[in-house]
Enzyme design. Structure first.
Site, PDB file in Angstrom:
ATOM      1  N   HIS A 152      37.954  40.394  53.107  1.00  0.00           N
ATOM      2  CA  HIS A 152      39.121  40.126  52.550  1.00  0.00           C
ATOM      3  C   HIS A 152      38.982  40.426  51.112  1.00  0.00           C
ATOM      4  O   HIS A 152      38.532  39.353  50.434  1.00  0.00           O
ATOM      5  CB  HIS A 152      39.769  38.584  52.456  1.00  0.00           C
ATOM      6  N   GLU A 178      41.048  41.028  48.776  1.00  0.00           N
ATOM      7  CA  GLU A 178      42.155  40.408  47.926  1.00  0.00           C
ATOM      8  C   GLU A 178      41.826  39.019  47.516  1.00  0.00           C
ATOM      9  O   GLU A 178      42.385  38.628  46.670  1.00  0.00           O
ATOM     10  CB  GLU A 178      43.371  40.543  48.652  1.00  0.00           C
ATOM     11  N   CYS A 188      40.805  42.661  57.799  1.00  0.00           N
ATOM     12  CA  CYS A 188      40.464  41.723  59.049  1.00  0.00           C
ATOM     13  C   CYS A 188      41.517  42.076  60.142  1.00  0.00           C
ATOM     14  O   CYS A 188      41.364  42.835  61.068  1.00  0.00           O
ATOM     15  CB  CYS A 188      40.927  40.429  58.208  1.00  0.00           C
TER      16      CYS A 188
END
Length: 201
Positions: free
Chosen positions: A175, A177, A81
């Site tokens: 993202h 994660e 990002c």
């Protein structure tokens, strides 16, 4: 895995701790990177999401911006990002803002909408074991509006590129994660960082 890697997490702003939670279960160490000297002794760097303008200003304060450019000559970097925005060549809505220009792509910042318009959607990635679906989380995400000829596209949301690689730089608009799927981090650490470590050490 040959040896545990030490993975630096750019920790000046943004969601860096979520990357620690993704890296350490894969058997690697992590350490925060806040100054240029913190880059010494790490095998790879992850640049998280956050506020790209704030991150850039903080990186410029003590030479971290230039130190990352030097680090990228020998070591792999992954950006998510805002990390992608900083790694790219040009921000189309702010062309005068300096970026690291480590991957040949242009981005349109916040192109998927505001924080309110954040969303999850299943896209596709092409990792070490071929193409597969992957849940992607987009939060005020940038859109890749130009990808250079020397850049591999490794992820898509419908027909739009979402993950790209050029040499030892891996970057994505979403993202990984936050999705609970370690495949992107595993690809970066196994296919890129471990191989680079074998070359450097």
């Amino acid at each position: 895995m040959n040896r545990p890697l030490t993975v630096g997490l750019l920790a000046i702003q943004g969601d860096f701790d979520l990357h620690r939670r993704a890296v350490e279960p894969l058997g690697h160490r992590s350490m925060p990177v806040r100054t240029a000297s913190d880059l010494n002794g790490i095998d790879a760097l992850i640049m998280p999401g956050g506020e790209s303008t704030t991150m850039r200003k903080l990186m410029l304060l003590d030479g971290l911006f230039d130190a990352i450019l030097e680090f990228a000559r020998s070591y792999p970097i992954m950006g998510t990002c805002a990390g992608l925005i900083l790694l790219g060549r040009r921000i189309v809505d702010a062309p005068d803002e300096p970026t690291l220009k480590l991957i040949d792509c242009d981005v349109d910042r916040n192109a998927y909408g505001s924080q309110y318009h954040s969303f999850r959607q299943t896209g596709h990635v092409h990792l070490e074991n071929g193409a597969r679906p992957l849940e992607m989380v987009f939060i005020r995400a940038p859109r890749l509006v130009r990808v250079g000829d020397g850049v591999q596209i490794l992820g898509w949301l419908e027909d739009e590129p979402t993950m790209v690689r050029q040499g030892n730089i891996l970057a994505m608009t979403f993202h990984p994660e936050l999705a609970g799927d370690p495949s992107v981090h595993r690809f970066f650490l196994t296919e890129m960082a471990e191989r680079a470590s074998q070359t450097v050490h």
